[in-house]
Design an enzyme around this catalytic site. Structure first.
Site, PDB file in Angstrom:
ATOM      1  N   THR A  19       8.810   4.343   0.603  1.00  0.00           N
ATOM      2  CA  THR A  19       9.989   3.818   1.009  1.00  0.00           C
ATOM      3  C   THR A  19      10.948   3.453  -0.170  1.00  0.00           C
ATOM      4  O   THR A  19      12.069   3.718  -0.056  1.00  0.00           O
ATOM      5  CB  THR A  19      10.010   2.197   1.982  1.00  0.00           C
ATOM      6  N   SER A  64       3.526   8.104   2.634  1.00  0.00           N
ATOM      7  CA  SER A  64       2.235   7.788   2.273  1.00  0.00           C
ATOM      8  C   SER A  64       1.285   7.935   3.530  1.00  0.00           C
ATOM      9  O   SER A  64       0.019   8.032   3.372  1.00  0.00           O
ATOM     10  CB  SER A  64       1.808   6.667   1.772  1.00  0.00           C
ATOM     11  N   THR A 173      -5.520  -5.141  -0.104  1.00  0.00           N
ATOM     12  CA  THR A 173      -5.342  -4.535   1.365  1.00  0.00           C
ATOM     13  C   THR A 173      -3.713  -4.953   2.029  1.00  0.00           C
ATOM     14  O   THR A 173      -3.244  -6.003   1.267  1.00  0.00           O
ATOM     15  CB  THR A 173      -6.210  -5.207   2.261  1.00  0.00           C
ATOM     16  N   THR A 284     -17.181  -6.030   7.080  1.00  0.00           N
ATOM     17  CA  THR A 284     -16.932  -7.082   8.078  1.00  0.00           C
ATOM     18  C   THR A 284     -15.329  -6.754   8.648  1.00  0.00           C
ATOM     19  O   THR A 284     -14.528  -6.261   7.666  1.00  0.00           O
ATOM     20  CB  THR A 284     -16.834  -8.393   7.869  1.00  0.00           C
ATOM     21  N   GLN A 285     -15.008  -6.960   9.640  1.00  0.00           N
ATOM     22  CA  GLN A 285     -13.578  -6.818  10.311  1.00  0.00           C
ATOM     23  C   GLN A 285     -12.796  -7.850   9.580  1.00  0.00           C
ATOM     24  O   GLN A 285     -11.511  -7.867   9.657  1.00  0.00           O
ATOM     25  CB  GLN A 285     -13.576  -6.763  11.750  1.00  0.00           C
ATOM     26  N   CYS A 286     -13.255  -8.895   9.163  1.00  0.00           N
ATOM     27  CA  CYS A 286     -12.747 -10.280   8.667  1.00  0.00           C
ATOM     28  C   CYS A 286     -11.943  -9.910   7.380  1.00  0.00           C
ATOM     29  O   CYS A 286     -12.386  -8.929   6.540  1.00  0.00           O
ATOM     30  CB  CYS A 286     -13.595 -11.387   8.159  1.00  0.00           C
TER      31      CYS A 286
END
Ligand code: ASP
Length: 356
Positions: A19, A64, A173, A284-286
């Site tokens: 962007t 990206s 992240t 972990t998904q956390c």
């Protein structure tokens, strides 16, 4: 490369797309990439930084979402090629896969002791309220920053600069599709906070062994995949995914502290995959905290089934680390063992994972 001897900070910008360099297509009203020279035209303040700046751009610049391991290899190779000519590197990149690129580059660029600062923006640089101008200028300043302790670079690792924070790249992240503060590293403190000044957190900056030369490993083995758990996942769907042809390693995204169903069919499916030579990494998904397989029976069962703990690594770092390690060794035990050991600050050592 048009390189001249100068005492000014020497920064190489690698413009990949995203962007930050986009413009609205008058006909379709959607965003499309435009030429890098427009980027500089749109940030005349860059000239106020008294730096020697060169740029290289992807041709064409890419969103990206289209980023591939071969693109990571191109970026790493350009950094290797120009490593001695520049004090620091700024990579302009779309936000969507920025954390993957940051993680991949951190593994590819071993013994890095210069800054590789990745940034982008939520609004195109040509828009009045753009965050791109500030991000680009701050990234350049960080890439040029000197540590007064030894007059070497302040940052000697791959980092993501976005709005108010500088994050370790392989810990970060993307957390927001809308906010200017789009990135966060939940398990590692910011390397710097950006406000009126740029305040570095010296205690958490990476300090590599300066006596070791830069080593660049661009090969990536993409025989990897994610499997996400969810309540209701079926035996057949899990077995089907675990049997995906050509896959050597799986990042299994589990619940909470690394927990998974305790049913026998689940255990058997994981065990069978491990027995077939698959590497299964429990992540972990956390977004915060990590895997503590011994805390609950359900996590312990996964460990017994042969999955290895990814501790507090991010999904992005886990999958790119697997690609990197698989490309370097075809021995499953070696790859599995190295997945549990930090290479360049991407995870806490297993014993040091914080128990919340
Ligand atoms: N789709 C864009 C990209 O990742 C979004 C952005 O740059 O923020 O390239």
């Amino acid at each position: 490369m048009n390189y001249e001897l100068t005492m000014k900070p020497r920064i190489l910008i690698l413009y990949t797309g995203g962007t930050i360099g986009m413009i609205e297509d008058a006909a379709t009203k959607s965003l499309r990439p435009f030429d890098f020279n427009h980027l500089i035209d749109n940030v005349p303040k860059i000239k106020m930084l008294d730096y020697f700046i060169e740029h290289i751009q992807f041709d064409p610049p890419i969103d990206s979402s289209d980023m591939k391991p071969s693109n990571w290899a191109d970026i790493a190779s350009q950094i290797e090629k120009h490593y001695n000519e520049f004090d620091g590197f700024v990579v302009l990149h779309g936000t969507d896969t920025m954390a993957y690129t940051a993680s991949a580059l951190s593994f590819m660029l071993r013994n890095l002791d210069k800054p590789v600062i990745i940034t982008g923006s939520q609004l195109p640089i040509g828009e009045v309220r753009t965050d791109g101008e500030e991000n680009l200028i701050t990234a350049l300043q960080i890439a040029a920053a000197v540590d007064p302790v030894d007059n070497g670079p302040m940052i000697r690792e791959v980092a993501i600069l976005f709005e108010n924070y500088l994050w370790r790249g392989n810990r970060a992240t993307k957390k927001s599709a809308d906010n200017f503060n789009a990135f966060k590293s939940y398990n590692y403190p910011p390397l710097a906070q950006i406000g009126l000044g740029i305040n570095y957190n010296h205690d958490v900056l990476r300090r590599p062994d300066f006596h070791r030369p830069l080593e660049v490993f661009t090969a990536m083995d993409t025989s990897v995949m994610f499997i996400d758990l969810f309540p209701g996942i079926s035996d057949s769907s899990l077995r089907h995914q675990l049997a995906t042809p050509g896959i050597k390693a799986i990042v299994l995204r589990t619940y909470g502290a690394g927990n998974a169903p305790t049913t026998q069919w689940f255990y058997d499916a994981i065990r069978a995959a491990v027995d077939r030579g698959k590497i299964i990494v429990n992540v972990t998904q956390c977004v915060a905290g990590g895997v503590h397989t011994k805390r609950y029976y359900s996590g312990n069962r996964l460990l017994e089934a042969g999955a290895i703990s990814g501790a507090d690594i991010t999904s992005e770092a886990a999958i790119t680390k697997l690609m990197h390690l698989l490309a370097r060794s075809c021995d499953t035990d070696t790859v599995a063992r190295e997945m549990t050991i930090p290479i360049c600050g991407e995870m806490s050592s297993q014993s040091a994972v914080r128990h919340p």
